[in-house]
Design a protein around this motif. Structure first.
Motif, mmCIF file in Angstrom:
data_model
loop_
_atom_site.group_PDB
_atom_site.id
_atom_site.type_symbol
_atom_site.label_atom_id
_atom_site.label_comp_id
_atom_site.label_asym_id
_atom_site.label_seq_id
_atom_site.Cartn_x
_atom_site.Cartn_y
_atom_site.Cartn_z
ATOM 1 N N PHE A 60 0.832 -1.203 0.000
ATOM 2 C CA PHE A 60 0.000 0.000 0.000
ATOM 3 C C PHE A 60 0.870 1.257 0.000
ATOM 4 C CE2 PHE A 60 -3.447 -2.796 1.033
ATOM 5 C CZ PHE A 60 -4.588 -2.122 0.627
ATOM 6 N N ARG A 74 2.572 2.531 -3.175
ATOM 7 C CA ARG A 74 1.698 3.175 -4.149
ATOM 8 C C ARG A 74 1.121 4.497 -3.632
ATOM 9 N NH1 ARG A 74 -0.753 1.187 -9.094
ATOM 10 N NH2 ARG A 74 -2.640 2.383 -9.418
ATOM 11 N N ARG A 110 0.019 10.224 -0.608
ATOM 12 C CA ARG A 110 -1.374 10.373 -1.045
ATOM 13 C C ARG A 110 -2.356 9.703 -0.084
ATOM 14 N NH1 ARG A 110 -3.227 8.071 -5.590
ATOM 15 N NH2 ARG A 110 -1.555 6.565 -5.812
ATOM 16 N N TYR A 119 -19.465 7.747 -4.692
ATOM 17 C CA TYR A 119 -18.166 7.271 -5.167
ATOM 18 C C TYR A 119 -18.256 6.999 -6.662
ATOM 19 C CZ TYR A 119 -14.496 3.856 -6.187
ATOM 20 O OH TYR A 119 -13.450 3.183 -6.746
ATOM 21 N N HIS A 134 -6.457 -0.875 -9.052
ATOM 22 C CA HIS A 134 -5.564 -1.931 -8.569
ATOM 23 C C HIS A 134 -4.631 -2.464 -9.646
ATOM 24 C CE1 HIS A 134 -8.739 -1.859 -5.526
ATOM 25 N NE2 HIS A 134 -7.782 -2.196 -4.694
HETATM 26 C C1 HEM Z 1 -4.528 -7.219 -0.817
HETATM 27 C C2 HEM Z 1 -5.572 -6.557 -1.211
HETATM 28 C C3 HEM Z 1 -5.555 -5.123 -1.655
HETATM 29 C C4 HEM Z 1 -4.513 -4.270 -1.920
HETATM 30 C C5 HEM Z 1 -3.021 -4.528 -1.799
HETATM 31 C C6 HEM Z 1 -5.106 -3.007 -2.331
HETATM 32 C C7 HEM Z 1 -4.382 -1.883 -2.665
HETATM 33 C C8 HEM Z 1 -4.916 -0.693 -3.076
HETATM 34 C C9 HEM Z 1 -4.160 0.480 -3.433
HETATM 35 C C10 HEM Z 1 -2.625 0.590 -3.395
HETATM 36 C C11 HEM Z 1 -5.028 1.449 -3.791
HETATM 37 C C12 HEM Z 1 -4.713 2.869 -4.262
HETATM 38 C C13 HEM Z 1 -4.635 2.962 -5.753
HETATM 39 C C14 HEM Z 1 -4.223 4.360 -6.158
HETATM 40 O O1 HEM Z 1 -4.907 5.318 -5.792
HETATM 41 O O2 HEM Z 1 -3.199 4.498 -6.832
HETATM 42 C C15 HEM Z 1 -6.367 0.883 -3.649
HETATM 43 C C16 HEM Z 1 -7.529 1.566 -3.925
HETATM 44 C C17 HEM Z 1 -8.790 1.072 -3.685
HETATM 45 N N1 HEM Z 1 -9.100 -0.163 -3.159
HETATM 46 FE FE1 HEM Z 1 -7.791 -1.650 -2.755
HETATM 47 N N2 HEM Z 1 -6.467 -3.110 -2.309
HETATM 48 C C18 HEM Z 1 -6.784 -4.388 -1.891
HETATM 49 C C19 HEM Z 1 -8.047 -4.908 -1.692
HETATM 50 C C20 HEM Z 1 -9.218 -4.195 -1.817
HETATM 51 C C21 HEM Z 1 -10.535 -4.714 -1.488
HETATM 52 C C22 HEM Z 1 -10.855 -6.122 -0.963
HETATM 53 C C23 HEM Z 1 -11.420 -3.699 -1.747
HETATM 54 C C24 HEM Z 1 -12.906 -3.685 -1.573
HETATM 55 C C25 HEM Z 1 -13.491 -3.726 -0.442
HETATM 56 C C26 HEM Z 1 -10.656 -2.564 -2.229
HETATM 57 C C27 HEM Z 1 -11.182 -1.350 -2.612
HETATM 58 C C28 HEM Z 1 -10.467 -0.277 -3.093
HETATM 59 C C29 HEM Z 1 -11.073 0.951 -3.588
HETATM 60 C C30 HEM Z 1 -12.565 1.259 -3.672
HETATM 61 C C31 HEM Z 1 -10.023 1.802 -3.962
HETATM 62 C C32 HEM Z 1 -10.119 3.215 -4.524
HETATM 63 C C33 HEM Z 1 -10.203 3.113 -6.011
HETATM 64 C C34 HEM Z 1 -10.270 4.469 -6.684
HETATM 65 O O3 HEM Z 1 -9.219 5.077 -6.887
HETATM 66 O O4 HEM Z 1 -11.381 4.904 -6.977
HETATM 67 N N3 HEM Z 1 -9.320 -2.904 -2.250
HETATM 68 N N4 HEM Z 1 -6.262 -0.414 -3.209
#
Ligand code: HEM
Length: 133
Positions: free
Chosen positions: A32, A35, A39, A61, A69
């Protein structure tokens, strides 16, 4: 949602606590932070508005979770069960009711499954014609 004790204040607290623990997690934290370094405040706001939109169907949203991702370095399928376990533990500590925990977990598991398929599913591996035995 109200009957389960889920309101915007709870979502804010859940998101703050969960991502605090994500950052401290030995496997999830570095993925996390690589990336999101610099931010984090935007990410937290995005996640609060994401969960509010899902819980209250508010449409607040407008992001694209799959695209977000794509290209996250070192994001591997085995991290998803770890994410879900940490989310479950956080809900054990914070959820206002068992129903609230069940709702957040069912929703997160569904999205995790869908993200895992979009990011890692390779149809070739399921194609009988391509199987060598
Ligand atoms: C190991 C699992 C996960 C990792 C490592 C991960 C990692 C990330 C990272 C690094 C971002 C930021 C992306 C960016 O702004 O550059 C992100 C955004 C997000 N993640 Fe995850 N995530 C994971 C699982 C999940 C799960 C299970 C959900 C749902 C409940 C989720 C929902 C979201 C949402 C809604 C965003 C924002 C997307 C946007 O920019 O509109 N993530 N995640």
């Amino acid at each position: 949602m109200k009957a389960m004790g889920i309101d915007r204040a709870f979502i804010d607290r859940l998101v703050e606590t969960f991502y605090g623990r994500v950052l401290a997690h030995p496997d999830l934290g570095p993925v996390f932070d690589a990336r999101l370094s610099g931010r984090w405040p935007e990410h937290m706001e995005k996640m609060k508005s994401f969960w509010s939109a899902v819980a209250f169907r508010s449409g607040a949203y407008g992001g694209k979770p799959v695209q977000a991702h794509t290209g996250v370095s070192n994001l591997t399928p085995d991290l998803f069960p770890k994410w879900l376990a940490l989310f479950a533990a956080t809900l054990d500590d914070l959820a206002p009711s068992p129903e609230a925990k069940a709702w957040f977990m069912a929703t997160a598991e569904r999205i995790a499954r869908s993200l895992t398929l979009s990011l890692f599913y390779n149809p070739a591996l399921d194609d009988p014609a391509k199987k060598t035995g």
